[in-house]
Design an enzyme around this catalytic site. Sequence first.
Site, PDB file in Angstrom:
ATOM      1  N   GLY A   1      -9.953   8.258   7.995  1.00  0.00           N
ATOM      2  CA  GLY A   1     -10.809   8.905   7.222  1.00  0.00           C
ATOM      3  C   GLY A   1     -12.148   8.055   7.313  1.00  0.00           C
ATOM      4  O   GLY A   1     -11.945   6.762   7.845  1.00  0.00           O
TER       5      GLY A   1
ATOM      6  N   PHE B   1      -9.697  10.498  18.106  1.00  0.00           N
ATOM      7  CA  PHE B   1     -10.913  10.498  19.177  1.00  0.00           C
ATOM      8  C   PHE B   1     -10.469  10.013  20.466  1.00  0.00           C
ATOM      9  O   PHE B   1     -11.342  10.394  21.397  1.00  0.00           O
ATOM     10  CB  PHE B   1     -11.787   9.369  18.318  1.00  0.00           C
ATOM     11  CG  PHE B   1     -12.508  10.024  17.281  1.00  0.00           C
ATOM     12  CD1 PHE B   1     -11.983  10.452  16.079  1.00  0.00           C
ATOM     13  CD2 PHE B   1     -13.982  10.094  17.294  1.00  0.00           C
ATOM     14  CE1 PHE B   1     -12.636  11.011  15.141  1.00  0.00           C
ATOM     15  CE2 PHE B   1     -14.766  10.561  16.170  1.00  0.00           C
ATOM     16  CZ  PHE B   1     -14.187  11.127  15.369  1.00  0.00           C
TER      17      PHE B   1
ATOM     18  N   LEU C   1     -14.980   3.654  10.323  1.00  0.00           N
ATOM     19  CA  LEU C   1     -14.606   5.075  11.025  1.00  0.00           C
ATOM     20  C   LEU C   1     -13.021   4.742  11.223  1.00  0.00           C
ATOM     21  O   LEU C   1     -12.761   4.072  12.435  1.00  0.00           O
ATOM     22  CB  LEU C   1     -15.389   4.962  12.263  1.00  0.00           C
ATOM     23  CG  LEU C   1     -17.077   4.769  11.909  1.00  0.00           C
ATOM     24  CD1 LEU C   1     -17.838   4.987  13.199  1.00  0.00           C
ATOM     25  CD2 LEU C   1     -17.560   5.707  10.707  1.00  0.00           C
ATOM     26  N   GLY C   2     -12.301   5.679  10.657  1.00  0.00           N
ATOM     27  CA  GLY C   2     -10.865   5.907  10.877  1.00  0.00           C
ATOM     28  C   GLY C   2     -10.320   7.211  10.679  1.00  0.00           C
ATOM     29  O   GLY C   2     -11.405   8.268  10.757  1.00  0.00           O
TER      30      GLY C   2
ATOM     31  N   GLY D   1     -14.340   2.770  14.980  1.00  0.00           N
ATOM     32  CA  GLY D   1     -15.425   2.160  14.973  1.00  0.00           C
ATOM     33  C   GLY D   1     -15.314   0.688  15.766  1.00  0.00           C
ATOM     34  O   GLY D   1     -16.139   0.117  16.432  1.00  0.00           O
TER      35      GLY D   1
ATOM     36  N   ASN E   1       0.973  -1.317  -0.115  1.00  0.00           N
ATOM     37  CA  ASN E   1       0.002   0.141  -0.168  1.00  0.00           C
ATOM     38  C   ASN E   1       0.990   1.093  -0.025  1.00  0.00           C
ATOM     39  O   ASN E   1       1.383   1.769   1.089  1.00  0.00           O
ATOM     40  CB  ASN E   1      -0.888  -0.176   1.370  1.00  0.00           C
ATOM     41  CG  ASN E   1      -1.799   1.222   1.325  1.00  0.00           C
ATOM     42  OD1 ASN E   1      -1.735   2.047   0.477  1.00  0.00           O
ATOM     43  ND2 ASN E   1      -2.758   1.171   2.247  1.00  0.00           N
TER      44      ASN E   1
ATOM     45  N   HIS F   1     -12.707   3.227   0.349  1.00  0.00           N
ATOM     46  CA  HIS F   1     -12.565   2.110   1.520  1.00  0.00           C
ATOM     47  C   HIS F   1     -13.492   1.015   0.902  1.00  0.00           C
ATOM     48  O   HIS F   1     -14.029   0.253   1.669  1.00  0.00           O
ATOM     49  CB  HIS F   1     -13.410   2.661   2.592  1.00  0.00           C
ATOM     50  CG  HIS F   1     -12.906   3.795   3.492  1.00  0.00           C
ATOM     51  ND1 HIS F   1     -13.349   4.791   4.162  1.00  0.00           N
ATOM     52  CD2 HIS F   1     -11.494   4.070   3.703  1.00  0.00           C
ATOM     53  CE1 HIS F   1     -12.617   5.526   4.923  1.00  0.00           C
ATOM     54  NE2 HIS F   1     -11.184   5.077   4.328  1.00  0.00           N
TER      55      HIS F   1
ATOM     56  N   GLU G   1      -8.268  -5.146   5.099  1.00  0.00           N
ATOM     57  CA  GLU G   1      -8.118  -4.797   3.710  1.00  0.00           C
ATOM     58  C   GLU G   1      -6.924  -5.548   2.973  1.00  0.00           C
ATOM     59  O   GLU G   1      -7.163  -5.957   1.894  1.00  0.00           O
ATOM     60  CB  GLU G   1      -7.936  -3.294   3.521  1.00  0.00           C
ATOM     61  CG  GLU G   1      -9.131  -2.637   3.676  1.00  0.00           C
ATOM     62  CD  GLU G   1      -8.821  -1.011   4.282  1.00  0.00           C
ATOM     63  OE1 GLU G   1      -8.539  -0.695   5.478  1.00  0.00           O
ATOM     64  OE2 GLU G   1      -9.135  -0.174   3.410  1.00  0.00           O
TER      65      GLU G   1
ATOM     66  N   ASN H   1     -13.035   0.453  18.115  1.00  0.00           N
ATOM     67  CA  ASN H   1     -12.218   0.683  19.626  1.00  0.00           C
ATOM     68  C   ASN H   1     -13.161   1.659  20.285  1.00  0.00           C
ATOM     69  O   ASN H   1     -13.025   1.809  21.464  1.00  0.00           O
ATOM     70  CB  ASN H   1     -10.987   1.266  19.527  1.00  0.00           C
ATOM     71  CG  ASN H   1     -10.002   0.239  18.778  1.00  0.00           C
ATOM     72  OD1 ASN H   1     -10.085  -0.895  19.251  1.00  0.00           O
ATOM     73  ND2 ASN H   1      -9.321   0.708  17.850  1.00  0.00           N
TER      74      ASN H   1
ATOM     75  N   GLY I   1     -10.389   2.168  12.715  1.00  0.00           N
ATOM     76  CA  GLY I   1      -9.788   2.499  14.163  1.00  0.00           C
ATOM     77  C   GLY I   1     -11.069   2.798  15.461  1.00  0.00           C
ATOM     78  O   GLY I   1     -10.946   2.442  16.522  1.00  0.00           O
TER      79      GLY I   1
ATOM     80  N   ARG J   1      -2.829  -2.168  -3.425  1.00  0.00           N
ATOM     81  CA  ARG J   1      -3.913  -1.206  -3.384  1.00  0.00           C
ATOM     82  C   ARG J   1      -3.737  -0.154  -3.907  1.00  0.00           C
ATOM     83  O   ARG J   1      -2.764   0.684  -4.100  1.00  0.00           O
ATOM     84  CB  ARG J   1      -3.695  -0.785  -1.788  1.00  0.00           C
ATOM     85  CG  ARG J   1      -5.035   0.264  -1.375  1.00  0.00           C
ATOM     86  CD  ARG J   1      -5.076   0.912  -0.155  1.00  0.00           C
ATOM     87  NE  ARG J   1      -6.078   1.665   0.085  1.00  0.00           N
ATOM     88  CZ  ARG J   1      -5.805   2.982   0.720  1.00  0.00           C
ATOM     89  NH1 ARG J   1      -4.832   3.464   0.929  1.00  0.00           N
ATOM     90  NH2 ARG J   1      -7.286   3.697   0.664  1.00  0.00           N
TER      91      ARG J   1
ATOM     92  N   ARG K   1     -10.762  16.367   7.923  1.00  0.00           N
ATOM     93  CA  ARG K   1     -11.639  16.590   6.886  1.00  0.00           C
ATOM     94  C   ARG K   1     -12.986  16.946   7.071  1.00  0.00           C
ATOM     95  O   ARG K   1     -13.608  16.658   7.836  1.00  0.00           O
ATOM     96  CB  ARG K   1     -11.707  15.366   5.623  1.00  0.00           C
ATOM     97  CG  ARG K   1     -10.416  15.161   5.046  1.00  0.00           C
ATOM     98  CD  ARG K   1     -10.410  13.854   4.255  1.00  0.00           C
ATOM     99  NE  ARG K   1      -9.494  12.984   4.267  1.00  0.00           N
ATOM    100  CZ  ARG K   1      -9.562  11.570   3.994  1.00  0.00           C
ATOM    101  NH1 ARG K   1     -10.387  11.120   3.734  1.00  0.00           N
ATOM    102  NH2 ARG K   1      -8.375  10.922   4.033  1.00  0.00           N
TER     103      ARG K   1
END
Length: 399
Positions: A210, A282, A207-208, A331, A7, A178, A384, A333, A329, A89, A239
């Site tokens: 991005g 977060f 949810l990470g 979603g 990647n 994604h 992924e 945790n 990350g 990727r 963003r």
Amino acid sequence: MKVLVLNCGSSSIKYKLYDDDQQLAEGLLEKIGTAQAQLNHTVSGQKKTVSVHEILEHRAGIELILNVLQDPEKGVVKDIEEIQAVGHRVVHGAESFSESTLITPEVIAKIEECIDIAPLHNPPNLAGIYAISQLLPQVPQVAVFDTAFHQTMPDKAFVYAIPYVFYTRDHIRKYGFHGTSHYFVAHEAATMLGRPIDELKLITCHLGNGSSVAAVDRGKSVDTSMGFTPLEGLPMGTRSGDIDPAVPLYIMDKEELNLQQINALLNKHSGVLGISGISNDFRTLEDEAAKGDKRAALALEVFCYRLKKYIGSYIAAMNGVDAIVFTGGIGENSDVVRDMVASDMEFLGVQLDADKNRAKERGKAADISKASSRVKVLVIPTNEELVIARDTRRIVSET
Ligand code: AMP
């Protein structure tokens, strides 16, 4: 079959080496383009090693990674020739690719054509492909696209309400990103629910750093929140996500900003960082909100409220939903975010189990809804790279 998954970002390369589905090693090379490039390399089940190198471009970075993989001490293969295929990727496949594909000169030319609409992402992905073509010329390569899974969206979901010529001539439309993650967790959800995916309506929330949401109807993506670029949709770490398109025009005019500056403002200084003024992470926002910081709390509220609205709209679009899936990350945790999003949705048949949500173990998949919940709420770790390794193996075996 041993498959190397790459990647390549603008200044970094992430890699994982698989033997079938078993991960042998993984790593991250950062700060490419400097004399202080840092390589974090981990052999599965062992401690991470860190080393610093002068790496001025991607080819040198990949050469370093290949050397580490066959290093007598840190390596996992005796000879680099054991690697039978490389999966990349690739961020943007535009409308040219609706599935993963063997890389040929024609495929490279099409990925190059997409540079126009993905100027930040496709060039480093291509740099990785060119480097492998030179370093391992006999080894087949496969491209797995972030956009491919969303190519099943109907035109009512992907056409923007601007003059149609911008779609036909300039290919401006919603593409979504994604895709590999949404695909993976949708299929894992079907396995967890013990039902075939072609009977299920799912909403997958990646949810990470991005973030994006997808409506997956019987295994096919029918809508998603990211758009022409990954800037559309949910507010993210830095963003803005969806915004009145007049706002950037107004700010540009008032603050006399040029294109680069407004681009940086919307991509790097907005999102939960912009609202809180504290962080894009977060964990920090949750800690500060718990201590009473009002803007950190507001940033979390805006994020969760907007996600809740997307979920509601996708339930309407699909005329129902069987499960809502959290991944990435945040979603995976953040029980705080999952609770703020999935509670108070009983009207829609969603009953979150607060205790199961709080008790969810890190790194494990779980059903966090009440037994009576018509709609299941699942947390599923994404993978992924595993999808890229599997697609690569399948395509190379077939050819
Ligand atoms: P990803 O891009 O999927 O690697 O996700 C990275 C993001 O996940 C970080 O920026 C954090 O905001 C978030 N994250 C990771 N762990 C936690 C956690 N325990 N609680 C809340 N957020 C987390």
